[in-house]
Design a protein around this motif. Structure first.
Motif, PDB file in Angstrom:
ATOM      1  N   SER A 353     -13.201  12.544  40.791  1.00 42.97           N
ATOM      2  CA  SER A 353     -12.362  12.133  41.928  1.00 42.97           C
ATOM      3  C   SER A 353     -10.906  11.924  41.538  1.00 42.97           C
ATOM      4  CB  SER A 353     -12.915  10.850  42.550  1.00 42.97           C
ATOM      5  OG  SER A 353     -12.892   9.792  41.608  1.00 42.97           O
ATOM      6  N   GLU A 354     -10.621  11.808  40.238  1.00 45.38           N
ATOM      7  CA  GLU A 354      -9.252  11.569  39.777  1.00 45.38           C
ATOM      8  C   GLU A 354      -8.534  12.858  39.396  1.00 45.38           C
ATOM      9  OE1 GLU A 354      -8.167   8.493  39.992  1.00 45.38           O
ATOM     10  OE2 GLU A 354     -10.180   7.889  40.649  1.00 45.38           O
ATOM     11  N   LEU A 355      -9.219  13.988  39.444  1.00 44.48           N
ATOM     12  CA  LEU A 355      -8.632  15.247  38.985  1.00 44.48           C
ATOM     13  C   LEU A 355      -7.729  15.878  40.038  1.00 44.48           C
ATOM     14  CD1 LEU A 355     -11.757  16.856  37.270  1.00 44.48           C
ATOM     15  CD2 LEU A 355      -9.753  15.880  36.119  1.00 44.48           C
ATOM     16  N   GLY A 356      -6.742  16.626  39.533  1.00 48.37           N
ATOM     17  CA  GLY A 356      -5.912  17.440  40.390  1.00 48.37           C
ATOM     18  C   GLY A 356      -6.062  18.906  40.008  1.00 48.37           C
ATOM     19  N   PHE A 357      -5.194  19.772  40.549  1.00 44.74           N
ATOM     20  CA  PHE A 357      -5.251  21.208  40.279  1.00 44.74           C
ATOM     21  C   PHE A 357      -3.872  21.708  39.873  1.00 44.74           C
ATOM     22  CE2 PHE A 357      -8.573  20.293  43.330  1.00 44.74           C
ATOM     23  CZ  PHE A 357      -9.646  21.056  42.905  1.00 44.74           C
ATOM     24  N   THR A 358      -3.847  22.721  39.044  1.00 45.22           N
ATOM     25  CA  THR A 358      -2.600  23.443  38.849  1.00 45.22           C
ATOM     26  C   THR A 358      -2.338  24.251  40.121  1.00 45.22           C
ATOM     27  OG1 THR A 358      -3.693  25.408  37.911  1.00 45.22           O
ATOM     28  CG2 THR A 358      -3.052  23.640  36.381  1.00 45.22           C
ATOM     29  N   LEU A 359      -1.113  24.689  40.298  1.00 47.35           N
ATOM     30  CA  LEU A 359      -0.788  25.468  41.492  1.00 47.35           C
ATOM     31  C   LEU A 359      -1.600  26.757  41.536  1.00 47.35           C
ATOM     32  CD1 LEU A 359       0.920  25.874  44.018  1.00 47.35           C
ATOM     33  CD2 LEU A 359       2.680  26.927  42.570  1.00 47.35           C
ATOM     34  N   GLN A 360      -1.778  27.427  40.391  1.00 46.97           N
ATOM     35  CA  GLN A 360      -2.555  28.669  40.357  1.00 46.97           C
ATOM     36  C   GLN A 360      -4.006  28.421  40.747  1.00 46.97           C
ATOM     37  OE1 GLN A 360      -1.339  31.744  40.056  1.00 46.97           O
ATOM     38  NE2 GLN A 360       0.672  30.749  40.012  1.00 46.97           N
ATOM     39  N   ALA A 361      -4.558  27.293  40.303  1.00 47.51           N
ATOM     40  CA  ALA A 361      -5.938  26.963  40.665  1.00 47.51           C
ATOM     41  C   ALA A 361      -6.045  26.691  42.165  1.00 47.51           C
ATOM     42  CB  ALA A 361      -6.412  25.748  39.870  1.00 47.51           C
ATOM     43  N   GLY A 362      -5.061  25.982  42.698  1.00 47.82           N
ATOM     44  CA  GLY A 362      -5.076  25.699  44.129  1.00 47.82           C
ATOM     45  C   GLY A 362      -4.976  26.960  44.960  1.00 47.82           C
ATOM     46  N   LYS A 363      -4.115  27.878  44.555  1.00 45.16           N
ATOM     47  CA  LYS A 363      -3.972  29.134  45.299  1.00 45.16           C
ATOM     48  C   LYS A 363      -5.256  29.965  45.218  1.00 45.16           C
ATOM     49  CE  LYS A 363      -0.058  30.637  43.476  1.00 45.16           C
ATOM     50  NZ  LYS A 363       1.169  31.463  43.315  1.00 45.16           N
ATOM     51  N   TRP A 364      -5.947  29.885  44.083  1.00 44.35           N
ATOM     52  CA  TRP A 364      -7.207  30.624  43.947  1.00 44.35           C
ATOM     53  C   TRP A 364      -8.244  30.094  44.940  1.00 44.35           C
ATOM     54  CZ3 TRP A 364     -12.288  29.449  42.743  1.00 44.35           C
ATOM     55  CH2 TRP A 364     -13.114  30.529  42.427  1.00 44.35           C
ATOM     56  N   LEU A 365      -8.295  28.772  45.099  1.00 49.03           N
ATOM     57  CA  LEU A 365      -9.252  28.185  46.045  1.00 49.03           C
ATOM     58  C   LEU A 365      -9.033  28.716  47.460  1.00 49.03           C
ATOM     59  CD1 LEU A 365      -9.277  24.419  44.947  1.00 49.03           C
ATOM     60  CD2 LEU A 365     -11.140  26.061  44.669  1.00 49.03           C
ATOM     61  N   LEU A 366      -7.768  28.923  47.813  1.00 49.66           N
ATOM     62  CA  LEU A 366      -7.448  29.356  49.173  1.00 49.66           C
ATOM     63  C   LEU A 366      -7.594  30.860  49.376  1.00 49.66           C
ATOM     64  CD1 LEU A 366      -4.256  27.173  49.749  1.00 49.66           C
ATOM     65  CD2 LEU A 366      -6.600  26.688  50.450  1.00 49.66           C
ATOM     66  N   SER A 367      -7.775  31.602  48.296  1.00 50.33           N
ATOM     67  CA  SER A 367      -7.832  33.064  48.393  1.00 50.33           C
ATOM     68  C   SER A 367      -9.249  33.626  48.392  1.00 50.33           C
ATOM     69  CB  SER A 367      -7.051  33.684  47.228  1.00 50.33           C
ATOM     70  OG  SER A 367      -7.729  33.451  45.991  1.00 50.33           O
TER      71      SER A 367
END
Length: 475
Positions: A353-367
């Motif tokens: 629950s404390e983790l975040g994402f790199t921008l590349q990881a976040g964009k991958w989730l949305l793609s």
């Protein structure tokens, strides 16, 4: 004494009242994902009553509507160190919106391309620092829907969404939950039917338990005993009385998961229970009264099964008090932020629950297509949380699952794969079919959705795309 007669009739125009209640296509700006702080969830902001949206860095996510000199403005602050104090703005230009970068330190990106000024198209992703936003040119939204909505804390699991047409459907389901009406949940596997069934039971206020039955896992030889119970000595091995699933749900809710897998003999017995509100255990002779509410779910095309004789028509009618089709994950990508927040918050991986994402990881989730829906997303996030060796989940931690590229076969799905744009289908033929069904159902979009085996959200999208006036077919 003179008595004045007062008419009890209404002076309201029923056609006008009906039109007021119809969804309108409105533009929205979504905050989809705070990559560095996914616990912030997501938000949506209606653009219909605005002229300008100013976006910049703030201590927390705050949106303020201001009218100055006749200019209607939204000031949106986003908590991200990589966003400039004055990052950029959206400006209305006729019926479209234009994004302008304000000379920001790290630049602004639209669909992975750095921009200074660009006219936005429906579905464009806007990257500002580590925050990803999305512009939608026109989503169906009821007149009573709030223009702005912030979902930054988990509440009613399964009933939260930022997508306006889906929110309207979930609001209706929340009202239905409080009534003693059977509910049939339809949709692809992994869309969250069991979670929704649990929420319906909680909102119903019924004192009894929620008893879940996987109809596909019932043993054929003991099926009636498992469902309806048995008395001691009813058969070899019946060493004591057993109540069965139905009686365990007395006073509560019976959740029939994968009801399309229920064999015909059991369908007849279940129908009697639903009609008479009583059950006769195997080996027993006296009926026992039960008070239960039934919620059923399946990914199978029950209407087609009924036509083929694989499902009793009368049982289908009993189960179909209210039908709700769950939306596929790829059709509600604007909800990725709130889904990620909830899934990481409920993960059994320590510290997830404390983790975040790199921008590349976040964009991958949305793609991703997410063919297995929220269940697939949950598994991918669980593995990534276990692999992460720092505060951020990186793209390398997000492992593609082989099954994720395989769409469920159309025969086994309530909602067949839907075309993404005009290139995937014949526009004239599709428009003609929609018009014919609107005429058949007198403008009832739900009826069109049922006949086409699609979600209401998809029908509204097609209606908007083909500029069809639903009011023409009503009345």
């Amino acid at each position: 004494m003179t008595r004045k007669l007062i008419s009890l009739g209404t002076t309201q125009d029923p056609v006008r009242e009906q039109r007021r209640a119809q969804p309108l296509a409105r533009p929205f700006l979504f905050v989809v994902l705070h990559c560095g702080q996914p616990a912030l969830g997501g938000a949506r902001y209606g653009l219909a009553e605005l002229d300008v949206v100013d976006i910049g860095r703030g201590a927390s996510r705050v949106a303020s509507r201001i009218c100055e000199g006749g200019v209607r403005r939204l000031d949106l602050r986003l908590p991200d160190a990589t966003i400039s104090k004055t990052q950029g703005r959206l400006v209305r230009s006729g019926d479209t919106w234009v994004f302008e970068d304000a000379g920001s330190r790290n630049g602004s990106y639209v669909n992975d391309r750095r921009v200074t000024k660009i006219a936005l198209s429906d579905g464009d992703f806007i990257e500002l620092g580590n925050v990803i936003l999305r512009y939608r040119a026109g989503l169906p939204s009821s007149p009573t829907s709030a223009a702005d909505l912030e979902l930054d804390t988990p509440e009613a699991r399964g009933l939260q969404t930022l997508v306006p047409p889906l929110a309207d459907e979930l609001d209706a389901l929340a009202r239905i939950a409080r009534a003693p009406i059977p509910v049939l949940l339809l949709g692809e596997s992994g869309t969250g039917k069991e979670v929704l069934a649990s929420n319906i039971h909680t909102r119903s206020g019924r004192a009894g338990p929620l008893v879940a039955v996987n109809c596909g896992a019932l043993t054929a030889s003991l099926l009636e005993s498992q469902l309806f119970g048995h008395v001691k000595g009813a058969f070899t091995g019946a060493i004591r009385d057993e109540p069965g699933y139905v009686r365990r749900a007395d006073g509560g809710t019976l959740f029939l998961d994968e009801v399309g897998d229920l064999p015909l003999p059991a369908q007849a017995a279940l129908l009697r229970v639903l009609e008479e509100n009583e059950v006769v255990p195997v080996g027993g002779s006296n009926p026992i009264k039960v008070d239960l509410r039934v919620v059923a779910a399946t990914h199978k095309p029950l209407d087609k099964m009924a036509i083929r004789g694989e499902l009793r028509v009368d049982l289908l009618a009993r189960l179909s008090g209210h039908r709700h089709t769950l939306t596929r994950l790829r059709d509600r990508i604007e909800d990725m932020g709130i889904l990620v927040r909830d899934l990481l918050g409920r993960s059994k991986v320590p510290g997830a629950s404390e983790l975040g994402f790199t921008l590349q990881a976040g964009k991958w989730l949305l793609s991703q297509p997410w063919s297995l829906n929220i269940r697939e997303l949950s598994q991918v996030l669980g593995v990534a949380a276990a692999l992460a060796d720092g505060p951020l989940i990186e793209r390398a931690h997000l492992i593609e699952r082989s099954l994720g590229t395989v769409a469920p076969p159309e025969e086994e799905s309530v909602v067949a794969p839907e075309p993404e744009d005009e290139r995937d289908t014949a526009p004239d033929a599709l428009r003609g079919r929609i018009v014919a069904l609107l005429e058949k159902h007198r403008g009832n979009v739900s009826g069109v959705a049922r006949d086409m085996g699609k979600s209401r959200v998809q029908i509204h999208r097609w209606i908007q795309r083909f500029s069809i006036s639903v009011d023409t077919y009503r009345g």
